[in-house]
Motif scaffolding. Structure first.
Motif: not given
Length: 320
Positions: A115-129
């Motif tokens: 899940v934390a792979s989504l939080y990395l640069e260059p386009a991080p995703l912020e919860p909630p989802f």
């Protein structure tokens, strides 16, 4: 900077990630060719290979990041779930590095790492989802409410989606890893040639065992010549059924709970048909779909570290 280490299955990986989520380096040494002759991962073989690779992989990750251990603030490592022998190699290496440098160590849950792979640069995703995590060992629907709070909405009652791909590939006489081989062959076939079932189980859970059995019976009914002629159609139809099952549950969960944002992570997130079937969702970048250490370091940014030397007694865990 965070030094991440991942050895949960058959990938020996190390990465250097900053607190801001920038990937300074990510090195993955794959054992695919080593295990291909067996048609799947052999745990003891994987563990021994990790022992050979872990030191050079960590050194390469530091070199590519233009960093040394003096630049590392903490060490993150996959604690589980996974193959216990493989996990112990990474955990021992991480403990040794952290202890020698008197650094804190962050034990990371492998699934939270995906899940934390989504939080990395260059386009991080912020919860909630809403997050579909589909890999070789796990299939989960998660309500990700914050960086530290995840609720499981659904899981598989038998095989994981990635496991279903691997077992299907074995039935079709394809190579390993099965998901990649079925995805490749399916492009040449007709996905409507066979009407494979999609299990309807209560709630938001998944089931793939009936689908696997349906493929087994379809293959048994064909002569070797017919199987060769219909192999691409079988692969396309089988893949379509798996994707329908995953997409259907995602759409049900999104509609039920009103999730405006949906994400997909894990090795199955690399499947081309799944990516096309979910337009507009956040997808883990292809290099971060399969096991890697950047995602482990990413999750460590939101996990409480264990201070030196309290982590020396930490153990790995094979399942949740």
């Amino acid at each position: 900077m965070i030094l991440g280490i991942e050895t949960s299955c058959d990938e020996t990986a190390a990465a250097v990630v900053t607190d801001e989520g920038e990937i300074r380096s990510s090195v993955v040494a794959s054992q695919v060719e080593l295990h291909a002759r067996y048609g799947g991962v052999v745990p003891e073989v994987a563990s021994r290979r990790h022992l050979e690779l872990i030191s050079p992989v960590v050194r390469e990750a530091l070199a590519l990041a233009d960093a040394t251990l003096d630049d590392v603030d903490r060490v993150a490592v996959t604690q589980g779930p996974g193959l216990i022998g493989a996990l112990l190699v990474g955990l021992a290496a991480a403990k040794s590095i952290a202890w020698a440098r008197r650094l804190p160590l962050v034990p990371v849950d492998h699934l939270r790492g995906h899940v934390a792979s989504l939080y990395l640069e260059p386009a991080p995703l912020e919860p909630p989802f809403l997050c579909l995590l589909a890999s070789g060992g796990h299939t989960l629907l998660l309500d990700v409410r914050s960086y530290g709070e995840h609720e499981v909405l659904g899981t598989t009652l038998d095989d994981a989606a990635g496991e279903a791909f691997d077992k299907g590939a074995r039935l079709l006489g394809l190579g390993y890893p099965g998901g990649r081989e079925i995805d490749r062959l399916a492009r040449e076939g007709d996905p409507d040639a066979y009407d494979f079932p999609v299990a309807r189980v209560p709630g938001l859970d998944f089931s793939f065992s009936g689908l696997k059995t349906a493929l087994l019976y379809a293959v048994r009914d064909l002569s070797p010549e017919e199987l060769e002629a219909r192999r691409a159609d079988l692969a396309a139809s089988y893949q379509r059924a798996i994707v329908r099952a995953l997409v259907g549950r995602v759409q049900e969960a999104a509609a039920r709970d009103g999730h405006p944002q949906v994400a997909v992570v894990g090795g199955v997130a690399a499947n081309s048909e799944l990516r096309e079937a979910l337009p507009g969702v956040a997808l883990a970048p292809l290099p971060l779909c399969t096991d890697n250490a950047a995602m482990i370091a990413s999750e460590a940014r939101f996990t409480e570290p264990v201070p030196y030397p309290g982590y020396l007694g930490l153990d790995a865990f094979a399942s949740r």
